[in-house]
Design an enzyme around this catalytic site. Structure first.
Site, short mmCIF file in Angstrom:
data_model
loop_
_atom_site.label_atom_id
_atom_site.label_comp_id
_atom_site.label_asym_id
_atom_site.label_seq_id
_atom_site.Cartn_x
_atom_site.Cartn_y
_atom_site.Cartn_z
CG ASP A 120 45.26 -35.93 22.50
OD1 ASP A 120 43.87 -36.46 21.59
OD2 ASP A 120 44.00 -35.76 23.40
CB THR A 122 43.68 -34.73 18.95
OG1 THR A 122 42.00 -34.28 19.71
CG2 THR A 122 43.25 -33.15 18.18
CB SER A 126 45.31 -37.59 12.10
OG SER A 126 43.88 -36.89 13.29
N GLY A 196 58.38 -18.38 15.27
CA GLY A 196 57.45 -18.92 15.83
C GLY A 196 57.73 -20.26 16.66
CG HIS A 257 59.44 -29.51 10.52
ND1 HIS A 257 60.15 -30.94 11.49
CD2 HIS A 257 59.36 -28.97 11.36
CE1 HIS A 257 59.54 -30.84 12.50
NE2 HIS A 257 59.16 -29.65 12.52
#
Length: 352
Positions: A120, A122, A126, A196, A257
């Site tokens: 994507d 997004t 970058s 997470g 990481h």
């Protein structure tokens, strides 16, 4: 005698040119793969039940006749890269390979969401700002391009947040495949917290395999707030930098990481608190990469180094054994054990 330029033979120069062009145009590798996933081609071939001819494929895709040749060229390139097999009998046809089988939606192991998320604009867009980012003192790459940290961006953009969570869930299924032969990780445990853990893809597999094991999925409140648990699976929202639910073991899968050494120390110290509560001495299990350029095959090393650059853009990093060891010692752990998993991941167990 062959002429030379700056002491280089023409053959050397042309070989270097080929290397440069390969990397200059490498974005086409990613974009052609994104095209195939976006056009649902792996599913079309899978549903066809046998190799599909070019004429059948373009008919299903409903592309203009002027673009049939372009479809063929894209498929030829994807086949060259290992994603399809070209069958040449009466008419050129295409079959799935192991790689494209991993892109069939609805299958048990499908990485199509990972392709869509990472490619994507997004995220991938970058990387046009690497030069600007490298001069910024504290900002991540995504801080430069998105105006906020990556995790804050996810919180404010629910559509991309869903895409990201789907991608992580799809990747977790392959990690679960690697864990099938790692029952020893869970032997003797009564409880484990998956820090997470997202939507619980890994935790659900653990719960099914070990029905007596109490499993907690711990993630940001906005990730777990609408999720329902089961008899031995619960979801808890919170902040891993503040506190982590107590358990016999903590699982950190693809977590460390993402973070700097300083932040990893904070996380590991909270993990240690969670597994040493009430005098217990549990363990922390980490699933992540361990860079070993001397022993790993070249392709494995390339993946790990690619991911290291990717993580650098989040202010995280992939680590070698010495870097891991330094973290564990500084966080107060006494010893560790590294077990290579299938693929490019390792399972690291650390003990207080």
């Amino acid at each position: 005698m062959a002429s030379s330029i700056n002491g280089r033979k023409p053959s050397e120069i042309f070989k270097a040119q080929a290397l440069l062009y390969k990397h200059i145009y490498a974005f086409i590798d990613s974009m052609s793969l994104k095209w195939a996933v976006g056009m649902n081609i792996p599913n079309i071939i899978h549903n066809h039940g046998k190799p599909i001819s070019l004429s059948n494929l373009v008919s299903i895709l409903q592309v203009p006749s002027s673009k049939i040749g372009n479809v063929r060229r894209l498929m030829r390139y994807l086949a060259h890269n290992g994603f399809f097999e070209i069958i040449t009998k009466e008419e050129e046809s295409y079959a799935l390979t192991v790689a494209s089988e991993l892109l069939v939606r609805g299958s048990d192991l499908c990485l199509a969401p990972m392709v869509e998320c990472v490619l994507d604009p997004t995220l991938s867009g970058s990387y046009h700002e690497l030069k600007k980012w490298i001069y910024e003192e504290d900002l991540t790459l995504f801080g430069v391009t998105l105006g906020s940290g990556f995790w804050d961006f996810l919180d404010k953009n629910p559509e991309y947040n869903t895409s990201f969570n789907d991608a992580m869930a799809s990747d977790s299924k392959l990690i679960n495949l690697a864990l099938r032969d790692c029952d020893f990780v869970f032997d003797g445990l009564e409880s484990i917290v998956d820090v997470g853990g997202g939507t619980g893809t890994t935790a659900k597999i653990i719960c099914e395999t070990f029905p007596k094991l109490k499993c907690i999925v711990f993630d940001r409140p906005q990730v777990v707030e609408n999720l329902s648990g089961s008899n031995n699976l619960t979801y808890v929202g919170g902040d891993m930098f503040t506190s982590i639910p107590n358990a016999d073991a903590v699982l950190l899968k693809y977590i460390l990481h993402n973070w700097t050494d300083k932040d990893c120390l904070r996380i590991l110290k909270k993990c240690k608190e969670a597994v040493t509560n009430d005098g217990k001495r549990g363990k922390v299990t980490i699933i992540d990469m361990v860079i070993n350029e001397k022993k790993d095959e070249n392709q494995v090393t390339q993946i790990k180094l690619l991911m290291d650059v990717n993580m650098a853009c989040l202010n995280g990093k992939e680590r070698n054994e010495e870097e891991w060891k330094k973290l564990f010692i500084e966080a107060g752990f006494q010893h560790y054990k590294i077990s290579p998993l299938t693929g490019f991941l390792s399972l690291i167990e650390i003990y207080p």
